[in-house]
Design a protein around this motif. Structure first.
Motif, PDB file in Angstrom:
ATOM      1  N   TYR A 153       0.831  -1.224   0.000  1.00  0.00           N
ATOM      2  CA  TYR A 153       0.000   0.000   0.000  1.00  0.00           C
ATOM      3  C   TYR A 153       0.861   1.268   0.000  1.00  0.00           C
ATOM      4  O   TYR A 153       0.474   2.272  -0.582  1.00  0.00           O
ATOM      5  CB  TYR A 153      -0.964  -0.008   1.197  1.00  0.00           C
ATOM      6  CG  TYR A 153      -2.013  -1.086   1.053  1.00  0.00           C
ATOM      7  CD1 TYR A 153      -3.143  -0.882   0.275  1.00  0.00           C
ATOM      8  CD2 TYR A 153      -1.846  -2.324   1.659  1.00  0.00           C
ATOM      9  CE1 TYR A 153      -4.092  -1.883   0.107  1.00  0.00           C
ATOM     10  CE2 TYR A 153      -2.791  -3.328   1.508  1.00  0.00           C
ATOM     11  CZ  TYR A 153      -3.906  -3.104   0.736  1.00  0.00           C
ATOM     12  OH  TYR A 153      -4.837  -4.089   0.555  1.00  0.00           O
ATOM     13  N   GLU A 154       2.030   1.188   0.647  1.00  0.00           N
ATOM     14  CA  GLU A 154       2.913   2.370   0.658  1.00  0.00           C
ATOM     15  C   GLU A 154       3.401   2.633  -0.765  1.00  0.00           C
ATOM     16  O   GLU A 154       3.442   3.775  -1.216  1.00  0.00           O
ATOM     17  CB  GLU A 154       4.120   2.162   1.592  1.00  0.00           C
ATOM     18  CG  GLU A 154       3.790   2.161   3.082  1.00  0.00           C
ATOM     19  CD  GLU A 154       3.021   0.911   3.520  1.00  0.00           C
ATOM     20  OE1 GLU A 154       3.294  -0.181   2.988  1.00  0.00           O
ATOM     21  OE2 GLU A 154       2.123   1.046   4.388  1.00  0.00           O
ATOM     22  N   GLU A 157       0.675   4.246  -2.607  1.00  0.00           N
ATOM     23  CA  GLU A 157       0.485   5.658  -2.254  1.00  0.00           C
ATOM     24  C   GLU A 157       1.628   6.527  -2.791  1.00  0.00           C
ATOM     25  O   GLU A 157       1.418   7.699  -3.110  1.00  0.00           O
ATOM     26  CB  GLU A 157       0.277   5.793  -0.730  1.00  0.00           C
ATOM     27  CG  GLU A 157      -1.190   5.509  -0.386  1.00  0.00           C
ATOM     28  CD  GLU A 157      -1.450   4.752   0.914  1.00  0.00           C
ATOM     29  OE1 GLU A 157      -0.596   4.800   1.818  1.00  0.00           O
ATOM     30  OE2 GLU A 157      -2.519   4.096   1.011  1.00  0.00           O
ATOM     31  N   ILE A 160       0.905   6.859  -6.874  1.00  0.00           N
ATOM     32  CA  ILE A 160      -0.248   7.629  -7.375  1.00  0.00           C
ATOM     33  C   ILE A 160       0.085   9.128  -7.389  1.00  0.00           C
ATOM     34  O   ILE A 160       0.831   9.619  -6.546  1.00  0.00           O
ATOM     35  CB  ILE A 160      -1.524   7.321  -6.538  1.00  0.00           C
ATOM     36  CG1 ILE A 160      -2.765   7.797  -7.286  1.00  0.00           C
ATOM     37  CG2 ILE A 160      -1.445   7.889  -5.129  1.00  0.00           C
ATOM     38  CD1 ILE A 160      -4.061   7.203  -6.763  1.00  0.00           C
ATOM     39  N   SER A 161      -0.436   9.811  -8.401  1.00  0.00           N
ATOM     40  CA  SER A 161      -0.186  11.255  -8.501  1.00  0.00           C
ATOM     41  C   SER A 161      -1.341  11.886  -9.273  1.00  0.00           C
ATOM     42  O   SER A 161      -2.273  11.185  -9.674  1.00  0.00           O
ATOM     43  CB  SER A 161       1.130  11.509  -9.255  1.00  0.00           C
ATOM     44  OG  SER A 161       0.908  11.265 -10.634  1.00  0.00           O
ATOM     45  N   ARG A 184      -9.735   1.424   0.967  1.00  0.00           N
ATOM     46  CA  ARG A 184      -8.530   2.248   1.146  1.00  0.00           C
ATOM     47  C   ARG A 184      -7.985   2.718  -0.211  1.00  0.00           C
ATOM     48  O   ARG A 184      -7.645   3.896  -0.377  1.00  0.00           O
ATOM     49  CB  ARG A 184      -7.470   1.415   1.891  1.00  0.00           C
ATOM     50  CG  ARG A 184      -6.143   2.120   2.034  1.00  0.00           C
ATOM     51  CD  ARG A 184      -5.212   1.317   2.913  1.00  0.00           C
ATOM     52  NE  ARG A 184      -3.886   1.933   2.922  1.00  0.00           N
ATOM     53  CZ  ARG A 184      -2.867   1.480   3.637  1.00  0.00           C
ATOM     54  NH1 ARG A 184      -3.011   0.430   4.389  1.00  0.00           N
ATOM     55  NH2 ARG A 184      -1.690   2.091   3.583  1.00  0.00           N
ATOM     56  N   ILE A 185      -7.926   1.800  -1.169  1.00  0.00           N
ATOM     57  CA  ILE A 185      -7.389   2.152  -2.485  1.00  0.00           C
ATOM     58  C   ILE A 185      -8.323   3.155  -3.179  1.00  0.00           C
ATOM     59  O   ILE A 185      -7.874   4.148  -3.762  1.00  0.00           O
ATOM     60  CB  ILE A 185      -7.193   0.880  -3.347  1.00  0.00           C
ATOM     61  CG1 ILE A 185      -6.220  -0.079  -2.654  1.00  0.00           C
ATOM     62  CG2 ILE A 185      -6.692   1.237  -4.748  1.00  0.00           C
ATOM     63  CD1 ILE A 185      -6.155  -1.472  -3.258  1.00  0.00           C
ATOM     64  N   LYS A 187     -10.402   5.262  -1.827  1.00  0.00           N
ATOM     65  CA  LYS A 187     -10.359   6.575  -1.163  1.00  0.00           C
ATOM     66  C   LYS A 187      -9.148   7.363  -1.665  1.00  0.00           C
ATOM     67  O   LYS A 187      -9.250   8.528  -2.043  1.00  0.00           O
ATOM     68  CB  LYS A 187     -10.315   6.351   0.362  1.00  0.00           C
ATOM     69  CG  LYS A 187      -9.858   7.497   1.204  1.00  0.00           C
ATOM     70  CD  LYS A 187     -11.023   8.140   1.936  1.00  0.00           C
ATOM     71  CE  LYS A 187     -10.710   9.434   2.661  1.00  0.00           C
ATOM     72  NZ  LYS A 187      -9.729  10.317   2.100  1.00  0.00           N
ATOM     73  N   THR A 188      -7.975   6.692  -1.698  1.00  0.00           N
ATOM     74  CA  THR A 188      -6.757   7.372  -2.162  1.00  0.00           C
ATOM     75  C   THR A 188      -6.911   7.788  -3.627  1.00  0.00           C
ATOM     76  O   THR A 188      -6.570   8.911  -4.002  1.00  0.00           O
ATOM     77  CB  THR A 188      -5.530   6.435  -2.006  1.00  0.00           C
ATOM     78  OG1 THR A 188      -5.534   5.932  -0.689  1.00  0.00           O
ATOM     79  CG2 THR A 188      -4.232   7.146  -2.311  1.00  0.00           C
ATOM     80  N   ASP A 191      -9.022  10.794  -3.926  1.00  0.00           N
ATOM     81  CA  ASP A 191      -8.327  12.006  -3.444  1.00  0.00           C
ATOM     82  C   ASP A 191      -7.498  12.628  -4.557  1.00  0.00           C
ATOM     83  O   ASP A 191      -7.264  13.832  -4.575  1.00  0.00           O
ATOM     84  CB  ASP A 191      -7.404  11.668  -2.264  1.00  0.00           C
ATOM     85  CG  ASP A 191      -8.196  11.391  -0.988  1.00  0.00           C
ATOM     86  OD1 ASP A 191      -9.403  11.706  -0.972  1.00  0.00           O
ATOM     87  OD2 ASP A 191      -7.605  10.843  -0.030  1.00  0.00           O
ATOM     88  N   TYR A 192      -7.034  11.774  -5.481  1.00  0.00           N
ATOM     89  CA  TYR A 192      -6.222  12.283  -6.609  1.00  0.00           C
ATOM     90  C   TYR A 192      -7.075  12.493  -7.864  1.00  0.00           C
ATOM     91  O   TYR A 192      -6.541  12.701  -8.947  1.00  0.00           O
ATOM     92  CB  TYR A 192      -5.067  11.319  -6.910  1.00  0.00           C
ATOM     93  CG  TYR A 192      -3.943  11.436  -5.917  1.00  0.00           C
ATOM     94  CD1 TYR A 192      -2.873  12.319  -6.124  1.00  0.00           C
ATOM     95  CD2 TYR A 192      -3.951  10.690  -4.744  1.00  0.00           C
ATOM     96  CE1 TYR A 192      -1.853  12.437  -5.201  1.00  0.00           C
ATOM     97  CE2 TYR A 192      -2.938  10.805  -3.811  1.00  0.00           C
ATOM     98  CZ  TYR A 192      -1.887  11.677  -4.043  1.00  0.00           C
ATOM     99  OH  TYR A 192      -0.871  11.808  -3.130  1.00  0.00           O
ATOM    100  N   THR A 196     -11.651   4.275 -10.271  1.00  0.00           N
ATOM    101  CA  THR A 196     -11.202   2.941  -9.851  1.00  0.00           C
ATOM    102  C   THR A 196     -11.938   1.885 -10.654  1.00  0.00           C
ATOM    103  O   THR A 196     -13.151   1.978 -10.862  1.00  0.00           O
ATOM    104  CB  THR A 196     -11.521   2.704  -8.360  1.00  0.00           C
ATOM    105  OG1 THR A 196     -12.847   3.158  -8.114  1.00  0.00           O
ATOM    106  CG2 THR A 196     -10.556   3.406  -7.447  1.00  0.00           C
TER     107      THR A 196
END
Ligand code: 7TS
Length: 411
Positions: A153-154, A157, A160-161, A184-185, A187-188, A191-192, A196
């Motif tokens: 997951y790190e 994160e 992603i950009s 979790r994926i 949501k991230t 945010d960008y 999905t």
């Protein structure tokens, strides 16, 4: 808890003997077996209701159309979508992903854009993006997997950009059974500002999936892995995303009007409403009805019970397989973080040899790289043997399987 012995009575194929041994079917991740309820509904459709859909005022066409539309309803309820407009029937997961790639990706991805894909994907969630990137020139970036087990997951994160336009990942790996943290994926990704696409081929048949709760934009899955017939699958898409998209295939059924101007000699076309805009041509009507029956069967059992049964079988198998000293299991050992899939090898034997040996005893397992070569490269493996479970498997079958594994070790 479900009763696998009662369930087995509904599956005629499980009465078969193979090589003089009772059939043990441990390959449900490739395709599931079908209950008689699904087989009968298919027979009944062709015997009583067969007609094309949405094309006739006659009784049979009305009946077929109603059944086919009800099938969309059933799927929508099963995954908690906002109605049939979000449910597109396709051939399977592969076609669903290709639909997103070509109908959405072709128009929305270019130049500096990036598509994020994980290294635990089935080839059907890698190849369409690579093919499209050759046409449009965007980049496909891959997210690492921790020692071939869970998603990193790190690393996701970090990768992603603002250039990421879509994140494509499986809910459950078809090699290790690992369940990814979709919420979790998603949501991230959101945010960008990225969409999905979740490959649910190995999750929708095995655990409760709620698209609203997960907040995904697309979900792809196949009917044949969840008691339904082959040739039918689903693409769920959020309505606002699907409304914005152009169609995938062109033809009958997906248009509202095609008019030809005799002066300008030009054709003008308007699209049909969702979901029909994405279902060009005569669809797999009977497949859809078979899938509806399969979902009704699963709902009667309850997806929580399906999940619990498979977790119990997986834990028991991994524990019993420890008795086999030449067997190496891959992926996590904790059954609660995975679905009912276990990959392994037997020291000194190829995966095909092991699968053939098991077949001699009536035990059906998959061998090879399961259309997920990148993950096997991470494991530094050419191939593996895979057992995968479903509602009709029992502890007794696992005991027999372990007995035969021990025989293989001796051999
Ligand atoms: N995605 C995943 C995670 C899968 O497991 C599969 C099929 C697909 C996509 C493609 O589904 P289809 O119905 O369009 O073919 N997986 C397997 C397997 O693991 N062994 O055989 C097929």
């Amino acid at each position: 808890m479900l009763d696998p012995y009662k369930i087995r009575e509904d599956f005629p194929i499980l009465k078969r003997k193979i090589n003089n041994h009772p059939l043990i079917y441990f390959d449900s991740a490739a395709t599931s077996q079908k209950p008689r309820q699904v087989i009968e509904v298919i027979k009944e459709f062709y015997e009583k209701h067969n007609a094309n859909v949405h094309r006739g005022v006659h009784t049979l066409s009305q009946e077929a159309s109603e059944l086919y539309e009800n099938a969309h309803e059933e799927v929508a309820e099963f995954i908690n979508a906002d109605g049939v407009k979000e449910i597109i029937f396709v051939r399977g997961t592969t076609e669903a992903i290709n639909l997103v790639a070509y109908a959405w990706g072709l128009r929305n991805l270019k130049g500096e854009d990036e598509v994020l894909v994980t290294l635990m994907e089935h080839h059907s969630n890698i190849v369409p993006w690579e093919m499209l990137s050759k046409i449009n020139g965007f980049q496909v970036k891959y997210v690492e997997v921790n020692h071939g087990e869970t998603l990193n997951y790190e690393a996701f994160e970090d990768a992603i950009s603002n250039r990421t336009k879509i994140v494509c990942f499986s809910h459950v790996s078809n090699v290790t059974g690992v369940v990814n943290d979709v919420k979790r994926i998603a949501k991230t990704a959101h945010d960008y500002g990225a969409l999905t696409l979740v490959d649910g081929a190995q999750s929708v048949p095995h655990l409760p999936v709620n698209v609203k709760d997960l907040d995904v934009d697309f979900l792809a899955f196949s009917g044949h892995k969840m008691l339904g017939p082959t040739g039918i699958g689903v693409l769920y898409g959020k309505r606002e995303v699907l409304e914005e998209m152009e169609p995938f295939h062109g033809g009958g059924e997906m248009i509202r009007e095609v008019s030809f101007n005799s002066v300008t000699r030009r054709c003008s076309i308007s699209w049909n409403d969702l979901p029909w805009k994405f279902e060009a041509g005569t669809p797999n009507i009977c497949g859809g009805i078979g899938l509806m029956e399969a979902i009704r069967y699963l709902r009667r059992i309850g997806m929580e019970n399906v999940r619990a049964h498979e977790e119990m079988l997986t834990e028991y198998t991994m524990q019993r397989m420890q008795e086999c000293r030449k067997v190496k299991i891959y992926g996590p050992r904790d059954a609660s973080v995975k679905c009912g899939i276990i990959p392994f090898n037997v020291d000194g034997l190829s995966s095909h040899d092991v699968a053939l040996f098991l077949d001699n005893y009536g035990i059906m397992v998959r061998s090879g790289f399961h259309c997920a070569q990148p993950l096997h490269e991470i494991f530094k493996l050419k191939s593996s043997v895979r057992v995968s479970f479903y509602i009709y498997n029992t502890r007794e079958e696992i005991d027999r399987f372990v007995e035969v594994l021990k025989e293989i070790e001796r051999f």
